[in-house]
Design a protein around this motif. Structure first.
Motif, PDB file in Angstrom:
ATOM      1  N   GLU A 167       0.821  -1.209   0.000  1.00 41.31           N
ATOM      2  CA  GLU A 167       0.000   0.000   0.000  1.00 41.31           C
ATOM      3  C   GLU A 167       0.855   1.259   0.000  1.00 41.31           C
ATOM      4  O   GLU A 167       0.507   2.250  -0.658  1.00 41.31           O
ATOM      5  N   ALA A 182      -1.868  -3.174  -9.025  1.00 47.60           N
ATOM      6  CA  ALA A 182      -1.670  -3.728  -7.694  1.00 47.60           C
ATOM      7  C   ALA A 182      -1.711  -5.244  -7.696  1.00 47.60           C
ATOM      8  O   ALA A 182      -2.583  -5.868  -8.317  1.00 47.60           O
ATOM      9  N   LEU A 186      -4.502  -6.008  -3.530  1.00 45.84           N
ATOM     10  CA  LEU A 186      -4.633  -4.595  -3.201  1.00 45.84           C
ATOM     11  C   LEU A 186      -5.379  -3.857  -4.315  1.00 45.84           C
ATOM     12  O   LEU A 186      -5.535  -4.359  -5.433  1.00 45.84           O
ATOM     13  N   ASP A 187      -5.818  -2.645  -3.997  1.00 44.28           N
ATOM     14  CA  ASP A 187      -6.599  -1.864  -4.960  1.00 44.28           C
ATOM     15  C   ASP A 187      -5.719  -0.870  -5.701  1.00 44.28           C
ATOM     16  O   ASP A 187      -5.161   0.050  -5.106  1.00 44.28           O
TER      17      ASP A 187
END
Length: 209
Positions: A167, A182, A186-187
């Motif tokens: 992140e 990602a 993860l976004d």
């Protein structure tokens, strides 16, 4: 921005191009035991961040000299721990795809130059541009590293794709104005199963008008 608009790809190293997660965790575990920190607390925040940032968060009472010494010790635990360091799935395939498409690329890492070079060598990866924590005054999540890599490639950061597995790295990529991809659930602007997934996406991206 569409994937077809990308003019360069900027990669994180550990966990993204290089599978070194086990080595990273072994080093932080050993360091935590030495410094009286709960290993689980160290592992929870260490991935993707410069060592000194993690040390400051874990041991906020240390002065600057002590932080530097503790950070140096943490890195020293990693230099020779290369037995299971290798390229991540799809890494070499993706780099070949970038070569075919004529897309320049760089590595931007929170490691120092010595650690980055030995890990990349162990993985059989030779980046045309390497930006380490020693090349910037502030590490991730500050965007300096990605901005510097874009500058060295002579490409606007806004036309780059940042590929990350942490992140803090995604925050750095977004702050640089880049498109993000990602890993590990993860976004990002793109969510990737692995780097083969990105190679396929780049190959199939429609040409820009």
């Amino acid at each position: 921005m569409q994937l077809s608009d990308i003019e360069a790809v900027l990669f994180d190293m550990d966990g993204t191009l290089v599978d070194s997660d086990a080595a990273v965790e072994r080093a932080w575990w050993s360091w935590a035991v030495e410094y009286g920190v709960a290993p689980a607390a160290a592992l929870a925040i260490a991935h993707g961040s410069p060592a000194d940032r993690t040390v400051r968060r874990l041991l906020p009472g240390l002065d600057g000299t002590a932080v530097a010494a503790a950070s140096a010790r943490q890195l020293a635990l990693q230099y020779d721990d290369l037995s299971d360091v290798t390229a991540t799935p799809g890494a070499h395939e993706l780099l070949l795809t970038l070569a075919r498409l004529g897309l320049p690329w760089a590595v931007v890492t929170s490691a120092d130059a010595r650690l980055a070079e030995v890990r990349l060598r162990a993985a059989g990866i030779d980046p045309p541009v390497l930006v380490t924590v020693e090349d910037v005054s502030a590490g991730k999540p500050d965007p300096q590293g990605y901005l510097r890599a874009a500058e060295l490639l002579d490409v606007s950061a806004a036309r780059c794709l940042v590929v990350e597995d942490a992140e803090v790295g995604l925050l750095a990529g977004r702050a640089a104005g880049a498109m993000t991809a990602a890993l590990k659930g993860l976004d990002g602007d793109l969510r990737l199963d692995d780097l083969t997934h990105l190679a396929d996406r780049l190959e199939s991206a429609p040409a820009s008008p």
